[in-house]
Every structure is written in C-alpha cells, then in structure tokens.
Write a protein that holds these residues in place. Structure first.
Motif, short mmCIF file in Angstrom:
data_model
loop_
_atom_site.label_atom_id
_atom_site.label_comp_id
_atom_site.label_asym_id
_atom_site.label_seq_id
_atom_site.Cartn_x
_atom_site.Cartn_y
_atom_site.Cartn_z
N TYR A 1 -17.07 -3.68 -0.23
CA TYR A 1 -18.20 -2.88 -0.91
C TYR A 1 -17.69 -1.41 -1.20
N HIS A 2 -16.64 -1.04 -0.59
CA HIS A 2 -15.95 0.26 -0.65
C HIS A 2 -15.24 0.09 -2.00
N LYS A 3 -15.21 1.32 -2.89
CA LYS A 3 -14.46 1.06 -4.03
C LYS A 3 -13.28 1.88 -4.23
N SER A 4 -13.11 2.64 -3.49
CA SER A 4 -11.82 3.48 -3.44
C SER A 4 -10.67 2.79 -2.53
N LYS A 5 -9.43 3.11 -2.60
CA LYS A 5 -8.46 2.50 -1.66
C LYS A 5 -8.61 3.19 -0.31
N ASN A 6 -8.62 4.39 -0.32
CA ASN A 6 -8.70 5.04 1.16
C ASN A 6 -10.05 4.54 1.77
N GLU A 7 -11.15 4.35 1.41
CA GLU A 7 -12.25 3.76 2.17
C GLU A 7 -12.21 2.64 2.38
N ARG A 8 -11.52 1.71 1.57
CA ARG A 8 -11.38 0.38 2.10
C ARG A 8 -10.29 0.22 3.01
N LEU A 9 -9.31 0.84 2.90
CA LEU A 9 -8.21 0.73 3.94
C LEU A 9 -8.67 1.29 4.99
N LEU A 10 -9.24 2.54 5.20
CA LEU A 10 -9.87 3.06 6.26
C LEU A 10 -10.82 1.87 7.36
N ILE B 1 0.93 -1.00 -0.04
CA ILE B 1 0.10 0.07 0.07
C ILE B 1 0.86 1.41 -0.06
N SER B 2 2.27 1.20 0.55
CA SER B 2 2.90 2.48 0.62
C SER B 2 3.58 2.66 -0.92
N GLN B 3 3.71 1.68 -1.86
CA GLN B 3 3.94 1.90 -3.37
C GLN B 3 2.54 2.31 -4.15
N TRP B 4 1.50 2.56 -3.53
CA TRP B 4 0.11 2.78 -4.12
C TRP B 4 0.35 3.87 -5.11
N ASN B 5 0.81 5.13 -4.97
CA ASN B 5 1.14 6.27 -5.78
C ASN B 5 2.01 6.01 -6.88
N LYS B 6 2.81 5.19 -6.84
CA LYS B 6 3.84 4.84 -7.71
C LYS B 6 2.97 3.77 -8.73
N LEU B 7 2.05 3.27 -8.39
CA LEU B 7 1.27 2.29 -9.51
C LEU B 7 0.71 2.97 -10.37
N SER B 8 0.39 2.37 -11.64
CA SER B 8 -0.15 2.95 -12.66
C SER B 8 -1.84 2.74 -12.58
N LYS B 9 -2.49 3.48 -13.18
CA LYS B 9 -4.24 3.38 -12.97
C LYS B 9 -4.76 1.85 -13.16
N VAL B 10 -4.04 1.36 -14.19
CA VAL B 10 -4.58 -0.20 -14.42
C VAL B 10 -3.94 -1.16 -13.26
N GLU B 11 -2.83 -0.86 -12.77
CA GLU B 11 -2.41 -1.63 -11.52
C GLU B 11 -3.26 -1.35 -10.34
N GLN B 12 -3.64 -0.08 -10.16
CA GLN B 12 -4.50 0.30 -8.88
C GLN B 12 -5.97 -0.67 -9.28
N ASN B 13 -6.34 -0.29 -10.39
CA ASN B 13 -7.79 -1.05 -10.59
C ASN B 13 -7.64 -2.70 -10.43
N GLN B 14 -6.31 -3.15 -10.94
CA GLN B 14 -6.33 -4.52 -10.83
C GLN B 14 -6.35 -5.12 -9.33
N ALA B 15 -5.48 -4.20 -8.38
CA ALA B 15 -5.54 -4.51 -6.98
C ALA B 15 -6.91 -4.42 -6.28
N LEU B 16 -7.55 -3.42 -6.86
CA LEU B 16 -8.95 -3.04 -6.28
C LEU B 16 -10.00 -4.11 -6.71
N SER B 17 -9.78 -4.68 -7.72
CA SER B 17 -10.41 -5.86 -8.33
C SER B 17 -10.63 -7.15 -7.29
N LYS B 18 -9.57 -7.29 -6.67
CA LYS B 18 -9.19 -8.59 -5.57
C LYS B 18 -9.82 -8.18 -4.38
#
Length: 454
Positions: A81-90, A36-53
C-alpha cells in the motif's frame, strides 16, 4: 498453516531469545528484483518498475517430515500500500525484525502456535484488539491500526532451483535424449552460477531479466555468440514450462535479444577429395565407409545413422524408418546401391544396432551422443591422413551428395522441378527450408559466365 501477521505485530512488545536449534533461515526482503543499495543508480523507469512489483518478506523453515528447510508463504502485511521506496522498505524492515524475533521465540509454521499467540495477545491486550472481528487480522503500528482480511493458506513458492528442476522433468518427457542432454547441461550450469553469485534457493519470483542477461554475457565472453544464443533458447524453453504451469506469470527470457552469430558449417568435398577418401576407407575401414555411404546415399545425418537398428530396415520393401530431427519417424527409400552393399540382415536381431564399432549388426551399450562422437573421432584419423581442416567432417558427405544430386537434376529439369524432386529425396519439409539449405552449402552456383563479361 497458522497465519502469523498478528503475531508479527505483537512480538515487538516482548522479545525473549530462546536457546533452540536454528530450524529457520533469517528472514529476507524481496524488493522487486533490484538491489536496494543500487536504488539511486537506477533510472526513474527502473525504479517505478521495481515499485510496480510486490515486495515482501520471505524465509524458510525446516519441515519435520523431511528435515529440509522449506520456503514459506511470502509475507506482505500491507507493505505494498506504500508507494515510495522508503516507506515500503521501512515497513518491511519492521516485519523482518519482528519475524526474526518471533522465530526465536519458538514460532513454528508446522505446529499449533496457540500458546505463543495467547502469550503475545495477553501482553498487548486492549479494548481495540478485543473489538476486532475474529475473521480479521490486526497490524498494530505506533500510529494506527490496519485491518485486513485473513491471509489464505498458499503453497510455498518454489525456489529458482526447484522451479527449473521441475521444468527439466517436464522437458525430459517431451524431447529426445540428445536434445535433453544439452538442455540439462546448460540449465545446470546456470543454476551452479547462481549458487556461486547469488542463490538458486531464492524464490523463483526473485529471478529477474538483469540476472539472466548477466549470465548470458558471461557465456558469450567465455564461449561464442552461438552458444550464448543456444543457452538463451534453453533457458527460455524451461521458463515457458513454468509459465504454462502457472508457477510464474511471464517468460522474461523471451524478451532478451538474440545476437548475430556466424553459423559453423562443414565444407563440401571436392570430387577428388571424395574419391580419395572412399578409396582409402575401402582399403582400411569398411565399417566407416558403409556408415558414410548411408549419409551420402540416404541423405541422413550422422546421428540418424547411429539410431538405426536392424528392424528399421525393410529390405524387401526398400524402406528405411528413422527417428529424425523434425518428426517422430521419417520413412525414406533405400536405394538399390545401399542394398547391394549390405550383408544379409534377415538372421540378425532386429533390436541390435546396425552400426557398432566392430561389426554390422550388434549390441552397443552407449548413449546416442557417445555413439555419434565415436564415429566422428574414428573419421578424425582419416582427416589427419588427408590433412583436412576442422571444417570438414562426416556431415560434409551429406552436403557433397546433395550438391552433386542438385547439379545432376538441374541438367534436364527446370529449377523448380529440380528442387521439387530434391525435396522428396532429402526430406526437407518446405521448399523454403530446402532453398535456404542449398544457399548455405553453395550448391546452386551459376554456370561459367565468362561470355557475359566485357
């Protein structure tokens, strides 16, 4: 196993740390296979792929029967059910904190937690809670109540180590000892690396493609492209066992590319080299000479010669039975030239190995690989005597004999007839595989074409 979702939502109301032996691991959050510390370095595709899991909280608890910590079912609690990284992580961080507090208060997934549940429910008792059906679970947040169906009891997820060790047990039953030895070594080195860099005790679902690529790159850096590719094949083989047994969904190793590598090949001996070596062995090492003659005249691989037992040779029927690389048992003709070289085998123990260090026919308590390596090292003394390079070996005699046989057959037969006859002798399964082999050993060279040059 007690469902703990309701307790997780209740425990934040009253937290008391009880002094007790730590029978649990600190809860951790699985975030789709990425740091999660590398989130901002990921591409949009990689971020969406992580959230799809599926994201979840996981932990281990000591089993009172084995006294070993066992991975418990993943806890999602509606986080996905939360779709964003911040909401899900919180959301998951809140579950993580509450789970740790619950464990400190004495929650034990292997025992009845009614007393603890009553204590917590007594603290948060309200009209809303009383009106919820007993068949539902409550997740109380500062702003809303989420009602979900009860979590079903599930088998705890295997750790990466447990899963790969399971895969190895299956492979041990279906492949020969030589192949399994190499497979086991590569898998164990991978698990050891995981222990040093991540953790093989993490859930198997946390193993991602990026981690495997990182390890394969390390293998490439320290060895060769060929070894890296072989490691990829072995990891994929075990991973496929996990897919077949529905432990994981996909074989992620299959999607990793194979690198181009230059295959290592033993050179073919010249006629002069072959005659000199045979004369030398005739005078100095007749056991090794006969070993080589089985390679040359029966077109066997060195390891296949090592497998031969007295009972595998039918001298009367001129047949030889050997466990081969590409089939369970291969039947080959024993040429008279070999039979003339053999001692009388009729009174020997059929279970004894044909080749041993000191005599033909005897016991030899050694693994197959060790027997093959023994004869390779024994031949190394011959190579040293003739100052032969590393690209010459026992396998070279098979290449040499097949090359000589091809040239001899080609004198009177058409190319197709030559290869058809050769195929029956060498044991190649298809014409394509034989043609590739002949190209690799440069057997099918053209005649002198000087007359065509201008």
């Amino acid at each position: 196993m007690q469902s703990i979702s309701l307790l997780l939502r209740a425990v934040h109301v009253s937290v008391h740390d009880l002094p007790m032996k730590p029978n649990y691991s600190d809860p951790k959050i699985y975030t789709g296979g990425i740091q999660i510390s590398q989130w901002n370095k990921l591409s949009k595709v990689e971020q969406n792929q992580a959230l799809s899991k599926e994201w979840y909280v996981y932990y281990s608890f000591r089993d009172p029967k084995t006294n070993k910590k066992v991975r418990q079912p993943n806890i999602k609690g509606g986080a996905n059910y939360h779709k964003s990284k911040n909401e899900r992580l919180l959301f998951l961080e809140s579950l993580q904190r509450n789970l740790l507090n619950l464990l400190k208060k004495g929650f034990n997934p292997f025992q009845d937690n009614t007393e603890l549940k009553n204590e917590l429910f007594g603290i948060i008792e309200s009209d809303q809670v009383k009106n919820i059906s007993k068949e539902a679970e409550i997740f109380i947040t500062p702003t809303k109540i989420i009602v979900e169906t009860p979590l079903l009891e599930t088998t705890p997820e295997m750790s990466i180590r447990e899963a790969f060790e399971f895969g190895l047990k299956i492979k041990a039953k279906v492949i020969n000892k030589t192949s399994y030895s190499g497979l086991q070594g590569r898998v164990n080195r991978f698990l050891k690396w995981l222990d040093l860099n991540n953790s093989s005790t993490n859930g198997i679902s946390t193993l991602d493609k990026k981690t495997i690529i990182e390890y394969l790159n390390l293998v490439l850096e320290n060895t060769s492209a060929r070894n890296r590719n072989n490691t990829r094949i072995d990891l994929s083989s075990v991973t496929q066992v996990l897919v077949d047994n529905e432990i994981i969904k996909d074989n992620i190793v299959k999607t990793i590319n194979t690198l181009k590598s230059t295959p290592e090949r033993n050179k073919t001996y010249s006629n002069t080299q072959e005659v000199d070596i045979i004369n030398y062995l005739e005078a100095n090492d007749k056991i090794l000479l006969l070993f080589i003659q089985f390679i040359s005249y029966n077109y066997l691989r060195p390891v296949e010669v090592c497998r031969l037992k007295i009972g595998d040779l039918d001298i009367v029927g001129k047949k030889l039975f050997v466990k081969a690389k590409n089939k369970a048992v291969k039947v080959k003709i024993i040429p008279q030239k070999i039979i003339d070289l053999l001692p009388d085998l009729s009174k020997m123990n059929t279970e004894h190995f044909l080749f041993t260090p000191n005599r033909i026919g005897g016991e030899w308590d050694a693994e197959e690989n060790n027997r093959r390596n023994y004869f390779s090292k024994r031949f190394k003394e011959v190579k040293t005597h003739f100052k032969l390079g590393e690209d010459y070996g026992l396998y070279s005699f098979r290449h040499t004999s097949i090359t000589n046989l091809y040239k001899e057959l080609n004198k009177t037969l058409t190319p197709f007839e030559t290869k058809s006859t050769l195929m029956q002798i060498t044991g190649h399964q298809t014409m394509e595989s034989l043609e590739k082999y002949l190209r690799d050993i440069d057997a099918a060279l053209p005649a002198d074409y000087s007359h065509l040059l201008k």
